[in-house]
Design an enzyme around this catalytic site. Structure first.
Site, mmCIF file in Angstrom:
data_model
loop_
_atom_site.group_PDB
_atom_site.id
_atom_site.type_symbol
_atom_site.label_atom_id
_atom_site.label_comp_id
_atom_site.label_asym_id
_atom_site.label_seq_id
_atom_site.Cartn_x
_atom_site.Cartn_y
_atom_site.Cartn_z
ATOM 1 N N GLY A 119 47.905 39.558 41.126
ATOM 2 C CA GLY A 119 47.588 38.566 42.149
ATOM 3 C C GLY A 119 47.901 37.168 41.648
ATOM 4 N N GLN A 123 36.946 39.181 35.467
ATOM 5 C CA GLN A 123 38.234 39.886 35.539
ATOM 6 C C GLN A 123 38.850 39.934 34.140
ATOM 7 O OE1 GLN A 123 40.048 42.025 36.756
ATOM 8 N NE2 GLN A 123 41.550 41.213 38.199
ATOM 9 N N LYS A 127 38.711 49.071 49.770
ATOM 10 C CA LYS A 127 37.676 49.723 48.947
ATOM 11 C C LYS A 127 36.526 50.245 49.809
ATOM 12 C CE LYS A 127 38.581 46.880 44.852
ATOM 13 N NZ LYS A 127 39.163 45.668 45.467
ATOM 14 N N ASP A 183 31.386 53.791 52.061
ATOM 15 C CA ASP A 183 30.190 54.151 52.826
ATOM 16 C C ASP A 183 30.295 55.621 53.249
ATOM 17 O OD1 ASP A 183 27.804 53.926 54.335
ATOM 18 O OD2 ASP A 183 28.293 51.821 54.778
#
Ligand code: 5BU
Length: 479
Positions: free
Chosen positions: A451, A431, A315, A318
């Protein structure tokens, strides 16, 4: 509107024939309303009422048709009902001519000069009706009128009228909205956003066809039906997208496992166990306490041995110059081993350009985070729309989205959805979980990322298999 008609509208809403949300049209455009009558075959009384109503709206002096023909496919059962009830012989128009025998486009007995009434469920641009009209005209059948259950008021009526056909509709979209609002099923806000959508998306403004494209890939609202992973692999030029779709097709899986474990050996172990059921393995390399380049080497070996794509969920978020270093340098050298990474679009296109400077030459790819699974996420609305645009402007490197629903009809872009478990719910840190079926079938995503639903289960293999089976069955249903 008479109350029995209002009751009918409410019934459509109740059984899911009218849905509000975000649906993708063939043109790539999002629609806030979706009208889908395919399900009414499960409600015989409703089918019967609908067919009576549709025939009743014809003026008395127009009821002298010698044939009726439904526009394939949703309208076919309705046309059949009308044919039976009114005792008018039916014609069936094929979508494609048979490739054997007589190659007829129209089945049924007719004479030249027969007057035929057209039956359709929904009219958007009118091109599906016009296509059926064309086929019937070529065999000498005359058409002057068409009945539809719903006129979406996007210019279809005007289009059909131009071709000399009179359209009779039982409902208009504004009437449907009015009834649902008066009966407190939808808010005034929903009504105005749908009305705005309709006025901004008139047929004359729509660059690409909507219901004219229907035959192969959309239904009468213009909703995209899925192309197979194999076909999509063939359409993709980016090697990672090609590899991913090919792997999904060959291994018959659209499950991505997220190996969110903190030791390298635990990660190898889980990959060995679940990799037959996954198309990609997603890592968070910065949580691995014993990370070294050996880990990267081993991961690459496992990826080759078990045929999966390596996706580092970094992710990046910047400015271009910084993400470039984060991608290529530091301890991890992510671009050396991850086929796929992801980035937040928040910095603007510079984030993609920075990553591209490193990744493009190595044939790496990126997904943009268009939506998140977490409660209260700010990645919604215009942010998501702009993300979709940004991805399309960089399709040499961006191959899809992390998202919660289908965002584009362009088959080259993959949709991956995290926040999935066998049961809907949430964890204690925001979540939120969808089920595989909801993610794939209802939200139109392509693949699920799981996950803890796998790695924290006592039997990760059985769990991975089950999630794969559910997600793949949901994909097959969308085909
Ligand atoms: P879970 O254990 O299935 O909840 O893990 C989901 C993984 O997907 C985890 O690695 C998250 O970092 C990742 N994720 C997510 O859950 N939601 C998102 O919106 C994005 C990533 Br983007």
């Amino acid at each position: 509107m008479e109350s029995h008609l209002q009751d009918l509208v409410e019934k459509f809403f109740k059984i899911g024939c009218v849905k509000f949300g975000c649906f993708t049209l063939q043109s790539g455009m999002q629609t806030p309303i979706y009208f889908d009558l395919r399900g009414i075959v499960s409600y015989p009384q409703l089918m019967s009422d609908v067919s009576d109503l549709m025939f009743e709206i014809l003026p008395e002096n127009k009821k002298n048709f010698s044939r009726i023909c439904g526009v394939p496919y949703t309208a076919l059962p309705i046309a059949t009902c009308i044919s039976l009830k009114q005792n008018i012989p039916m014609l069936v128009k094929r979508k494609e001519a048979k490739d054997y025998g007589t190659k007829k486009m129209v089945e049924g007995i007719f004479n030249e000069g027969d007057k035929c009434l057209i039956i359709e469920d929904v009219v958007t641009s009118g091109s599906s009706i016009l296509e059926t009209v064309e086929s019937l005209k070529t065999i000498g059948v005359e058409i002057t009128d068409a009945i539809v259950l719903l006129n979406r008021e996007q210019g279809g009526e005007e289009n059909i009228t131009k071709h000399g056909i009179t359209l009779h509709s039982v409902f208009t979209m504004s009437q449907i909205l009015e009834v649902l609002r008066d009966r407190n099923k939808i808010s005034a806000g929903t009504v105005s956003s749908v009305m705005q959508f309709l006025s901004e998306n008139q047929v004359s403004n729509i660059a690409k066809k909507t219901d004219g494209d229907q035959d192969k890939s959309t239904d009468s609202n213009g909703i995209v039906k899925a192309l197979s992973f194999q076909k999509r692999a063939e359409l993709c030029t980016h090697p990672v997208a090609k590899k991913l779709f090919t792997c999904m097709a060959e291994k018959k899986t659209n499950l991505v496992v997220s190996v969110d474990l903190t030791s390298a050996s635990e990660i190898y172990d889980i990959i060995e166990k679940v990799s037959p059921f996954v198309c990609a393995v997603k890592t968070h390399v910065d949580i691995i306490k014993d990370f070294s380049q050996d880990f990267a080497t081993k991961l690459k070996q496992l990826s080759e041995k078990h045929n999966f794509v390596i996706f580092e969920d970094r992710k990046f978020s910047d400015i271009g110059s910084t993400v470039k270093n984060q991608y290529a340098e530091g301890v991890y050298h992510i671009c050396e081993w991850a086929h796929l990474v992801n980035a937040h679009p928040i910095p603007g296109p510079g984030v993609i350009e920075g990553l591209k400077e490193v990744g493009l030459a190595k044939n790496r790819a990126c997904l943009l985070v268009a939506e998140m699974s977490s409660a209260g996420t700010l990645a919604t609305g215009d942010y998501t729309k702009e993300t979709v645009k940004m991805a399309k402007e960089h399709e040499d490197f961006v191959i899809g989205y992390i998202c919660q629903k289908n965002l584009t009809s362009d088959p080259k872009f993959i949709h991956m959805t995290p926040g999935v478990q066998l049961h809907a719910g949430q964890d204690n840190l925001g979540q939120q979980y969808l089920t595989p079926r909801v993610a794939i079938c209802e939200h139109g995503s392509d693949s699920i990322i799981v996950g803890r639903g796998i790695i924290r289960n006592a039997d990760p293999v059985a769990q991975a298999k089950r999630l794969r089976d559910e997600a793949y069955a949901a994909y097959q249903e969308r085909l």
